[in-house]
Write an enzyme that holds these catalytic residues in place. Structure first.
Site, mmCIF file in Angstrom:
data_model
loop_
_atom_site.group_PDB
_atom_site.id
_atom_site.type_symbol
_atom_site.label_atom_id
_atom_site.label_comp_id
_atom_site.label_asym_id
_atom_site.label_seq_id
_atom_site.Cartn_x
_atom_site.Cartn_y
_atom_site.Cartn_z
ATOM 1 N N ASP A 29 0.126 4.032 -1.907
ATOM 2 C CA ASP A 29 1.297 4.148 -2.775
ATOM 3 C C ASP A 29 2.578 3.738 -2.049
ATOM 4 O OD1 ASP A 29 2.584 4.699 -5.142
ATOM 5 O OD2 ASP A 29 2.798 6.850 -4.734
ATOM 6 N N ASN A 31 4.330 0.585 -2.706
ATOM 7 C CA ASN A 31 4.596 -0.863 -2.601
ATOM 8 C C ASN A 31 5.920 -1.236 -3.269
ATOM 9 O OD1 ASN A 31 2.090 -1.081 -1.478
ATOM 10 N ND2 ASN A 31 1.103 -2.061 -3.237
ATOM 11 N N TRP A 34 8.893 -0.039 -1.271
ATOM 12 C CA TRP A 34 9.023 -0.871 -0.062
ATOM 13 C C TRP A 34 9.777 -2.146 -0.396
ATOM 14 C CZ3 TRP A 34 7.730 -5.799 1.307
ATOM 15 C CH2 TRP A 34 7.762 -6.095 2.686
ATOM 16 N N GLU A 76 -4.124 4.481 -15.483
ATOM 17 C CA GLU A 76 -2.757 4.667 -15.998
ATOM 18 C C GLU A 76 -1.843 3.491 -15.646
ATOM 19 O OE1 GLU A 76 -4.461 7.244 -14.339
ATOM 20 O OE2 GLU A 76 -4.946 8.030 -16.330
ATOM 21 N N ASN A 77 -2.229 2.699 -14.661
ATOM 22 C CA ASN A 77 -1.354 1.600 -14.227
ATOM 23 C C ASN A 77 -1.221 0.482 -15.277
ATOM 24 O OD1 ASN A 77 -2.320 1.865 -10.700
ATOM 25 N ND2 ASN A 77 -0.547 2.723 -11.744
ATOM 26 N N ARG A 80 2.274 -0.153 -16.876
ATOM 27 C CA ARG A 80 3.393 -0.827 -16.188
ATOM 28 C C ARG A 80 3.806 -2.085 -16.955
ATOM 29 N NH1 ARG A 80 2.778 0.029 -9.753
ATOM 30 N NH2 ARG A 80 2.382 2.259 -9.874
ATOM 31 N N ARG A 197 -2.620 9.795 1.541
ATOM 32 C CA ARG A 197 -1.707 9.220 0.549
ATOM 33 C C ARG A 197 -0.413 8.843 1.245
ATOM 34 N NH1 ARG A 197 -0.668 10.179 -5.727
ATOM 35 N NH2 ARG A 197 0.965 8.629 -5.949
HETATM 36 C C1 IPE Z 1 -1.603 5.831 -7.689
HETATM 37 O O1 IPE Z 1 -0.287 5.438 -7.532
HETATM 38 C C2 IPE Z 1 -2.461 4.657 -8.073
HETATM 39 C C3 IPE Z 1 -2.701 3.673 -7.009
HETATM 40 C C4 IPE Z 1 -2.281 3.766 -5.776
HETATM 41 C C5 IPE Z 1 -3.488 2.542 -7.406
HETATM 42 P P1 IPE Z 1 0.752 5.514 -8.745
HETATM 43 O O2 IPE Z 1 2.034 5.003 -8.234
HETATM 44 O O3 IPE Z 1 0.189 4.877 -9.949
HETATM 45 O O4 IPE Z 1 0.820 7.102 -9.007
HETATM 46 P P2 IPE Z 1 1.981 7.995 -9.601
HETATM 47 O O5 IPE Z 1 2.438 7.337 -10.867
HETATM 48 O O6 IPE Z 1 3.065 8.054 -8.578
HETATM 49 O O7 IPE Z 1 1.355 9.331 -9.813
HETATM 50 C C1 IPE Z 2 1.006 1.339 -5.280
HETATM 51 O O1 IPE Z 2 2.369 1.105 -5.146
HETATM 52 C C2 IPE Z 2 0.268 0.142 -5.837
HETATM 53 C C3 IPE Z 2 -0.272 0.330 -7.208
HETATM 54 C C4 IPE Z 2 -0.200 1.426 -7.903
HETATM 55 C C5 IPE Z 2 -0.922 -0.820 -7.806
HETATM 56 P P1 IPE Z 2 3.353 1.328 -6.358
HETATM 57 O O2 IPE Z 2 3.426 0.083 -7.159
HETATM 58 O O3 IPE Z 2 2.974 2.549 -7.126
HETATM 59 O O4 IPE Z 2 4.719 1.556 -5.601
HETATM 60 P P2 IPE Z 2 5.823 2.633 -5.966
HETATM 61 O O5 IPE Z 2 5.150 3.964 -5.998
HETATM 62 O O6 IPE Z 2 6.390 2.252 -7.295
HETATM 63 O O7 IPE Z 2 6.810 2.538 -4.849
HETATM 64 MG MG MG Z 3 3.446 4.507 -6.980
#
Ligand code: IPE
Ligand code: IPE
Ligand code: MG
EC number: 2.5.1.-
Length: 249
Positions: A29, A31, A34, A76-77, A80, A197
């Site tokens: 988590d 990215n 960052w 859940e992603n 986005r 994590r």
């Molecule tokens: C968890 O990260 C899913 C992955 C790392 C693929 P998320 O960024 O989706 O989780 P939440 O929304 O902070 O709980």
């Molecule tokens: C994790 O990083 C990667 C995926 C969930 C695909 P995020 O994209 O959730 O990065 P933040 O949490 O928004 O910084």
């Molecule tokens: Mg995240």
């Protein structure tokens, strides 16, 4: 020199081989944050995230860790922005294609957990190819959770078990933890010993709900693209201080 000796040489001297986790799982988590900190679009964070994962896989292999599972995309992603989802699907497909030869050479076995049938066709094809071509590899078992949700995994296991009951193959009172485990995507993979994590969030976000019952949890504020060998070393040192009781005294 045997593979074991090579690994012993690589392993930092303050880590005890006999106390290494057999299976490490990571929620990659941070990215997006960052990238934002660098003034870059979120997708650049995902690109750098791939590099961090490649480094971690290599490190696990060098240090003799048997299995690594990485959370790449949750159920859940999909919520986005469409451009980010599209970018991720294309990125997964491209990286798999680019890295397959090296995984074969490095004796890495890759597999995927999650609801793969609703991924883009081209990505599904790349997944099937990489799984097939690495299925006999034995240096490390690398599992990628893609369109994975712990609740979805549990529901699909319940459905499959219900069908067996309906067909008279199984009696309800024969359903035990082992039956259930056999119907999970992760069947055949040991439960994670250590769950890491990054980015400081104190939550599980629907990852491996069944499998982490007794995993040790390590959370670091480091954002995923910055999670390197020295960060992993720190996580392992912390893990080696833990006393795992499994409910006993
Ligand atoms: C968890 O990260 C899913 C992955 C790392 C693929 P998320 O960024 O989706 O989780 P939440 O929304 O902070 O709980
Ligand atoms: C994790 O990083 C990667 C995926 C969930 C695909 P995020 O994209 O959730 O990065 P933040 O949490 O928004 O910084
Ligand atoms: Mg995240």
């Amino acid at each position: 020199m045997t593979a074991q000796q090579t690994q012993l040489e690589y392993l930092p001297p303050d880590l005890k081989r006999e106390l290494l986790p057999k299976h490490v799982a990571v929620i990659m988590d941070g990215n997006g944050r960052w990238a934002k900190r660098q003034g870059l679009p979120r997708i650049m964070g995902h690109k750098r995230g791939v590099d961090a994962l490649k480094d971690l896989l290599r490190c696990c292999k060098d240090w003799g860790i048997e299995a690594l599972t990485a959370y790449a995309f949750s159920t859940e992603n999909w919520g986005r922005p469409q451009e980010e989802v599209d970018f991720l699907m294309t990125l997964f497909q491209r990286v798999l294609r680019q890295e397959l030869r090296e995984m074969v050479e490095e004796n890495v076995q890759i597999r995927f957990v999650g609801n793969l049938s609703s991924l883009p066709r081209a990505l599904q094809a790349e997944i099937s190819r990489s799984v097939e071509e690495t299925k006999n590899n034995r240096s490390i078992r690398f599992t990628v959770a893609t369109n994975y949700g712990g609740r979805q995994e549990i529901v699909q296991a319940c459905r499959a078990i219900a069908v067996e009951v309906q067909q008279g193959l199984l009696q309800p009172d024969e359903i035990d933890e082992a039956t259930f485990e056999r119907h999970l995507y992760t069947t055949g993979i040991s439960d994670p010993d250590l769950l890491i994590r990054t980015s400081g969030e104190m939550r599980i976000s629907n990852f491996l709900l069944w499998q982490i019952a007794y995993s040790e949890i390590y959370i670091t504020d480091t954002l995923w693209p910055d999670f390197d060998r020295s960060e992993f070393h720190r996580a392992l040192c912390d893990y080696q201080q833990r006393e795992r009781r499994f409910g006993k005294v």
